[in-house]
Design an enzyme around this catalytic site. Structure first.
Site, PDB file in Angstrom:
ATOM      1  N   GLY A 110       4.380  27.514 -15.575  1.00 50.34           N
ATOM      2  CA  GLY A 110       3.167  27.032 -16.490  1.00 50.34           C
ATOM      3  C   GLY A 110       3.769  25.867 -17.485  1.00 50.34           C
ATOM      4  N   GLY A 112      10.322  30.818 -15.724  1.00 53.86           N
ATOM      5  CA  GLY A 112       9.006  31.157 -15.272  1.00 53.86           C
ATOM      6  C   GLY A 112       8.021  29.877 -14.987  1.00 53.86           C
ATOM      7  CD  GLU A 115      10.519  35.839 -10.377  1.00 51.34           C
ATOM      8  OE1 GLU A 115      10.400  36.942 -10.305  1.00 51.34           O
ATOM      9  OE2 GLU A 115       9.498  35.122 -10.972  1.00 51.34           O
TER      10      GLU A 115
END
Length: 513
Positions: free
Chosen positions: A272, A270, A295
């Site tokens: 962050g 992900g 992604e």
């Protein structure tokens, strides 16, 4: 670079127009599919022009709204502009705009939160109704009408296929050398005609570099020269570095045990500060010849590609800081040999995730003592962003890892709670939980065993006594002992926070349950 340099299909030259003229072709109540994924590859001009039109018509009492479908989150120029004029009736499948979020949580906008791998097939199946208009950014048009994708692919293949009408934004800001980086697979089909997707490695190409579009559907071509909304690099802090350290240590242990190869398995990460810390740790760690199947491509993966730690990366979009974007453009020949951008129905496809055996690492809002994970809602009812692709990866990955600091809101919230206030990923899909306190390996453990492991290794010490107390009393008072809960107290921590601004009990561990 002129229009003629970017648009080589002659018939499209007669369909060029301003953004305002193109926006006037979108009718009220239309389902509109727009390009864009994590602030990359979204249309820059038409959404703003449409927002101005909506604002004017609404002022005249016409009540103009659209249904807005995208790949994932976009940018203030798209989501924000349309939300600020109250122009979105229904939004899907993922968003991160503060105005959109506020309207959803106020009940002023409908929102359908969908697994990102499901969106394209839901449209093909007809589950979401007819797609009326597609507004898609591209980097150029070939002489035969095929389209050069820009910095994201997302759902563009499906939007172009399924929409009745298409508006193209040709953005000259994009590096023309993007051509050739994409891999658009046209082999998917609806049941019962589906066939296996012929891919076994993240770096494998199975499609073509271009998007197809029936030229007769193109009703407008708008030229732009505007940059993507670059991501803000979330620098790792001490907490995220500690989380990363636990994950690197765990991966080394799995290699030593023979459960992972020495070059690991394809990575999904992900975004962050925690994700950046993990990538930095891998870049400085002992593993070589890594691959990524994910992604979004973020700054840390560019660092790993340059260092040689990462051999290749597959994604559906870029998510880069301005500095990283400049490096990407400066070294695009280098990156083109190592990066593939695909449609999100492929980047997130469960078949491929399962086949290639991904190591999935995603953030969460909270987890409960049995391993259920909430990644979308605050206090059970307010949406944050959406599930995105985390469910696609968690359910099908070889290793499913969820990460969070143990505390939030300056220590007033425990991210390990008796019962998750909303569940996106059930205990059956969660193998590893990590906070800065430690790592809980939940594989092969019953719910009662999981509770002890999660509390001891992941919960903050300030909340451990109350969690242990809750479990002890639940074992005495619950209806069943497989997953013991005190139903009148299971969500009391959340209720206390709503009422007082803190999950901390006023006194004593027993009252903290």
């Amino acid at each position: 670079m002129s229009l003629a340099d970017r648009v080589l299909y002659p018939d499209f030259l007669s369909r060029t127009m301003t953004a305002d003229e193109a926006a006037a072709l979108i009718p009220a109540g239309a389902h509109v599919g727009m390009s864009g994924f994590t602030g990359a590859g979204y249309p820059k001009a038409v959404p703003g022009a449409l927002a101005r039109r909506i604002e004017s018509l609404n002022a005249q009492g016409h009540g103009f709204k659209i249904g807005l479908w995208t790949g994932a989150s976009t940018a203030p120029e798209l989501d924000g502009a349309l939300a600020q004029v109250d122009g979105i009736e229904m939004r899907l499948p993922y968003q991160s705009d503060p105005t959109v979020r506020r309207q959803i949580n106020a009940g002023q906008m409908q929102y359908v939160d969908i697994h990102l791998s499901h969106v394209a097939q839901f449209v093909w199946f007809g589950f979401l109704g007819k797609l009326d208009v597609a507004v898609v950014e591209v980097a150029g048009v070939l002489p035969d009408g095929r389209l050069i994708p820009s910095s994201s692919v997302g759902n563009n293949k499906t939007w172009l296929d399924q929409a009745d009408k298409v508006i193209l934004e040709v953005n000259a800001w994009h590096n023309p050398q993007l051509e050739g980086m994409h891999d658009i697979y046209y082999g998917t089909d609806r049941p019962p005609h589906r066939k296996p997707i012929p891919m076994t490695r993240p770096d494998e190409r199975i499609g073509e570099p271009y998007l197809r579009c029936d030229p007769n559907k193109v009703i407008a071509v708008v030229m732009t020269n505007q940059p993507d909304r670059n991501s803000v690099y979330a620098a790792p802090d001490d907490t995220s570095n500690r989380i990363a350290g636990h994950i690197i240590e765990f991966l080394q242990h799995e290699v030593k045990k023979g459960r992972l190869p020495k070059d690991l398995l394809p990575l999904q990460s992900g975004v962050g500060n925690i994700a950046n810390a993990v990538l930095a740790g891998l870049n400085n760690g002992p593993f070589e010849n890594l691959t990524a199947y994910t992604e979004v491509l973020q700054d840390g993966m560019l660092d790993m590609l340059r260092s040689g730690k990462l051999a290749s990366a597959s994604a559906t979009a870029l998510s880069l800081s301005p500095t990283a974007m400049q490096d990407f453009n400066d070294r695009i020949d280098f990156y083109k040999e190592r990066i593939v951008l695909r449609p999100q129905e492929i980047s997130n496809h469960p078949e491929l995730i399962r086949r290639m055996g991904l190591i999935a690492m995603n953030g969460m809002i909270e987890a409960d003592i049995y391993g259920n994970v909430n990644s979308t809602h605050i206090m059970g009812s307010a949406i944050m962003n959406g599930i995105g692709g985390s469910g696609d990866f968690a359910r099908n990955a070889y290793l499913s890892i969820f990460m969070t600091p143990s505390l939030a809101k300056n220590g007033s919230i425990s991210c390990i709670v008796p019962m998750a206030s909303h569940v996106d990923h059930t205990e059956h899909d969660v193998q590893i939980l990590v906070t800065e306190q430690g790592l809980a390996d939940l594989r092969g453990h019953s719910p009662s065993q999981r509770a002890e492991i999660i509390i001891d290794r992941c919960a903050h010490p300030d909340f451990r006594p109350a969690l242990h107390d809750y479990v002890a009393r639940a074992k005495r008072g619950a209806v069943g002992q497989h997953t013991p809960h005190l139903l009148n107290e299971a969500l009391s921590w959340h209720q206390r926070y709503v009422e007082t601004g803190s999950m901390r009990a006023p006194a004593g561990p027993a009252s903290a349950a």
